[in-house]
Design an enzyme around this catalytic site. Structure first.
Site, short mmCIF file in Angstrom:
data_model
loop_
_atom_site.label_atom_id
_atom_site.label_comp_id
_atom_site.label_asym_id
_atom_site.label_seq_id
_atom_site.Cartn_x
_atom_site.Cartn_y
_atom_site.Cartn_z
N ASP A 171 -0.91 -0.30 -4.50
CA ASP A 171 -2.27 -0.22 -5.01
C ASP A 171 -2.38 0.98 -5.93
O ASP A 171 -2.07 2.10 -5.53
CB ASP A 171 -3.28 -0.02 -3.85
N ASP B 183 2.21 -0.96 2.44
CA ASP B 183 2.13 -0.85 0.99
C ASP B 183 2.20 0.62 0.61
O ASP B 183 2.34 1.47 1.47
CB ASP B 183 0.81 -1.48 0.47
N ASP C 104 0.05 3.50 -1.76
CA ASP C 104 -1.23 3.72 -2.42
C ASP C 104 -1.15 4.95 -3.32
O ASP C 104 -0.76 6.02 -2.86
CB ASP C 104 -2.32 3.92 -1.36
#
Ligand code: DCP
Ligand code: MG
Length: 265
Positions: free
Chosen positions: A189, A101, A103
């Protein structure tokens, strides 16, 4: 590998599925992703989206994706609140070339200005058609001394997102499994920290998980100080250290500064 463990691994790869859910599905006789697709009533909204984009989400995120995402997030943040900043954290800040992912940490140089920012940022991103899914988590405010005691989860406001990231046509040529794809789903995120806690949040979210665990353990055992993503607390004096940078935190711990690339433990 034990049979149940095999399916546990398959199911927990899906965004929004933990070990307990995976084990329950196994007990209920579910074995494949197609079994899940046939039982949508068993899935939360998050899991449905995770399943829908499973192929993209199990493909590594690339550095070029990160740059495009950062640009989009910076633009949305700049529009939502001029002066607010976006900092890349996680594995990509440590120089990793791939990740599961991306961040980002958002703050504003004036304490308190960050309040209410995230929903506005999300609205801008949605207006751009960049959001496939997002789940907002409010900051879970506790008294500062309660926060100081938490060693794992932090309490920052955040948004767990799946972005719909446009792909440049050139990228599709280089061995992509979906040559014609004009976009791909990417986990992002977004975390918001007030500026007073920003260096701690940056240190914590830069990871690695193992490096942070060791650093916090060292802090507690060797220095008698409690470190987490919100602050550095002296439990005897009952005081928090004021810092303005990651360097300050290393200094208070009596350690030489380690740049992010050297935190890949
Ligand atoms: N982190 C945290 N609280 C969470 C989730 C993560 O403090 N709820 C921290 C732990 C990690 C860092 O943030 O040190 C980044 O977490 P990731 O799971 O995104 O891990 P990486 O970015 O290091 O690797 P990758 O995303 O490539 O798996
Ligand atoms: Mg990450």
């Amino acid at each position: 590998m034990h049979k149940a463990a095999k399916w546990r691994q398959l199911f927990t790869q899906i965004f929004g599925v933990g070990v307990r859910t995976a084990d329950r599905w196994y007990r209920e006789g579910l074995r494949t992703l197609d079994d899940l697709r046939e039982q949508p009533q068993k899935l939360t909204q998050q899991q449905k989206v995770g399943l829908q984009h499973h192929r993209d989400l199990s493909t590594p995120v690339l550095r070029s994706d990160v740059d495009a995402l950062q640009q989009a997030v910076e633009e949305a943040v700049g529009q939502a609140l001029p002066g607010a900043t976006v900092t890349l954290t996680g594995g990509f800040r440590r120089g990793k070339l791939q990740g599961h992912d991306v961040d980002f940490l958002i703050t504003h140089p004036k304490e308190g200005q960050e309040a209410g920012l995230l929903p506005r940022v999300m609205r801008h991103l949605q207006d751009q058609g960049l959001i496939l899914y997002h789940q907002h988590q409010h900051s879970r405010w506790e008294s500062p001394t309660r926060l100081a005691q938490q060693s794992h989860m932090d309490a920052f406001e955040r948004s767990f997102c799946i972005f719909r990231l446009p792909q440049p046509p050139a990228a599709a040529v280089g061995g992509s499994t979906r040559p014609c794809a004009s976009w791909k789903a990417v986990r992002v995120d977004l975390v918001v920290a007030p500026i007073s806690q920003f260096p701690f949040a940056l240190l914590g979210w830069t990871g690695s998980k193992l490096f942070q665990r060791e650093l916090r353990r060292f802090s507690r055992k060797e220095k008698g100080l409690w470190l987490n993503s919100h602050g550095l607390f002296d439990p005897e004096q009952k005081t928090f250290f004021h810092v303005t940078s990651e360097e300050d935190i290393f200094r208070h711990l009596g350690l030489e500064y380690l740049p992010p690339e050297q935190r890949n433990a």
